[in-house]
Design an enzyme around this catalytic site. Sequence first.
Site, mmCIF file in Angstrom:
data_model
loop_
_atom_site.group_PDB
_atom_site.id
_atom_site.type_symbol
_atom_site.label_atom_id
_atom_site.label_comp_id
_atom_site.label_asym_id
_atom_site.label_seq_id
_atom_site.Cartn_x
_atom_site.Cartn_y
_atom_site.Cartn_z
ATOM 1 C CE LYS A 40 -6.614 -7.617 -2.238
ATOM 2 N NZ LYS A 40 -6.961 -7.413 -0.836
ATOM 3 C CE LYS A 62 -4.425 -1.688 1.220
ATOM 4 N NZ LYS A 62 -5.665 -1.643 1.926
ATOM 5 C CE LYS A 113 -13.799 -3.580 0.556
ATOM 6 N NZ LYS A 113 -12.601 -3.671 1.400
HETATM 7 N N1 AQP Z 1 -9.533 -10.480 -4.267
HETATM 8 C C1 AQP Z 1 -9.859 -11.153 -3.176
HETATM 9 N N2 AQP Z 1 -9.966 -12.505 -3.205
HETATM 10 C C2 AQP Z 1 -10.312 -13.225 -2.116
HETATM 11 N N3 AQP Z 1 -10.590 -12.658 -0.918
HETATM 12 C C3 AQP Z 1 -10.511 -11.311 -0.838
HETATM 13 N N4 AQP Z 1 -10.716 -10.455 0.180
HETATM 14 C C4 AQP Z 1 -10.498 -9.184 -0.242
HETATM 15 N N5 AQP Z 1 -10.155 -9.184 -1.533
HETATM 16 C C5 AQP Z 1 -10.144 -10.499 -1.933
HETATM 17 C C6 AQP Z 1 -11.094 -10.868 1.520
HETATM 18 O O1 AQP Z 1 -12.201 -10.060 1.918
HETATM 19 C C7 AQP Z 1 -12.102 -9.840 3.324
HETATM 20 C C8 AQP Z 1 -12.237 -8.399 3.630
HETATM 21 O O2 AQP Z 1 -11.153 -7.682 3.100
HETATM 22 P P1 AQP Z 1 -11.007 -6.172 3.507
HETATM 23 O O3 AQP Z 1 -12.106 -5.403 2.948
HETATM 24 O O4 AQP Z 1 -10.874 -6.043 4.963
HETATM 25 O O5 AQP Z 1 -9.638 -5.701 2.954
HETATM 26 P P2 AQP Z 1 -8.776 -6.105 1.751
HETATM 27 O O6 AQP Z 1 -8.343 -7.511 1.859
HETATM 28 O O7 AQP Z 1 -7.685 -5.078 1.682
HETATM 29 O O8 AQP Z 1 -9.791 -5.967 0.556
HETATM 30 P P3 AQP Z 1 -9.759 -4.978 -0.635
HETATM 31 O O9 AQP Z 1 -10.986 -5.203 -1.438
HETATM 32 O O10 AQP Z 1 -8.466 -5.096 -1.381
HETATM 33 O O11 AQP Z 1 -9.872 -3.578 0.080
HETATM 34 P P4 AQP Z 1 -9.018 -2.282 -0.106
HETATM 35 O O12 AQP Z 1 -9.019 -2.030 -1.560
HETATM 36 O O13 AQP Z 1 -9.741 -1.220 0.681
HETATM 37 O O14 AQP Z 1 -7.646 -2.564 0.437
HETATM 38 C C9 AQP Z 1 -10.783 -10.423 3.796
HETATM 39 O O15 AQP Z 1 -11.023 -11.698 4.374
HETATM 40 C C10 AQP Z 1 -10.000 -10.552 2.529
HETATM 41 O O16 AQP Z 1 -9.057 -11.612 2.597
#
Ligand code: AQP
Length: 351
Positions: free
Chosen positions: A210, A126, A213
């Site tokens: 990955k 990040k 969002k």
């Molecule tokens: N691409 C993914 N594939 C499988 N699992 C995923 N998770 C997130 N992206 C994927 C799982 O969703 C849960 C919540 O994740 P989070 O919202 O706390 O944070 P993150 O992992 O950082 O998800 P994002 O979408 O990538 O958010 P941003 O963009 O805000 O950083 C977790 O169990 C995660 O493993």
Amino acid sequence: MSTQASAVQTPTSFKPRIFSGIQPSGGLTLGNYLGALKRFVEKQDEGIETIYCMVDMHAITVWQDPEKLRHQTREGAAAFIAAGIDPKRSILFNQSQVSAHAELGWIFSCIARMGWMSRMTQWKDKTAGKNAEAASLGLFAYPALMAADILTYHATMVPVGEDQKQHLELTRDIAIKFNNDYGLDFFPVVEPLIEGAATRVMSLRDGTKKMSKSDPSDQSRINLTDDADTIATKIRKAKTDPLPLPDSVEALRDRPEARNLVNIYAALAEHSVEQVVRDFAGAQFGTFKPALADLAVAKLSPITTEMNRLMADPAEIDRILGDGADRAEAIARPILDRTKDIVGMIRSPKG
Ligand code: AQP
């Protein structure tokens, strides 16, 4: 990491309890659904005690527009319910309503070591290519708060996607160090539950990244709010290679985009990856993509419809989150109080 893992084992006295959360840092994606939400529902339906949280305090580790944050928190809660979380059987709330998370988070910031935190790949990712000095202290300390989210409930299992594995190892290390530092077996050493065909759903534009969002490209992800036409268009335009689908899983190894679409199909259809490869061996993407789009629309559209219905009554969502917060607080408060006693903090005699 986990070098101290053998010193303190999870005692059998910890009752099985699941905790997991999702950040309302944007609209939820197919990655969040397959990697987390879908499995949260399965765990609830297995009859294990389940506590689920919109982790709004994590979301503000990067700046969030206040109105959008409120909207995304409610929309995330609506997604949980629409996907099958029953707020009576599971506890569903937003993190900032239960102050035990912040209080224990501080104690764990004093247990965790700077070196542990600076090795976290999510922190590195990040801040990559950016000025890390300008990142928030909260973003750096994020995994200590995540450990508090889990351990303030003495949760023993945490369903997550693959990307959270390292943070859970750190949660184990914090529990072990706390237990060792104070000479007791107070916090459980949690088990990550990383299961299924889609523990890491990749971007539709780049099979090595990955699905996220917060990716600037909306075309890279399927949002749980996307309508049927948008889902079909995004899948049709998803990056692929010119070859037909192979007849073995091994042959997908060096084809990240093809492998991602096959994994998504398998997870949505609840088939093994082997079976999907057997069913589509030799097929061109011109055949496979429409089949995947139909499947994705069939699985996701009912969730989107139900989310829209729930979002028409935000007061009811707030009531559900408030009720969940009260029930979460009732579990967290005695564990936090005991932690303060262990650390040597004086609590009010009024309780
Ligand atoms: N691409 C993914 N594939 C499988 N699992 C995923 N998770 C997130 N992206 C994927 C799982 O969703 C849960 C919540 O994740 P989070 O919202 O706390 O944070 P993150 O992992 O950082 O998800 P994002 O979408 O990538 O958010 P941003 O963009 O805000 O950083 C977790 O169990 C995660 O493993």
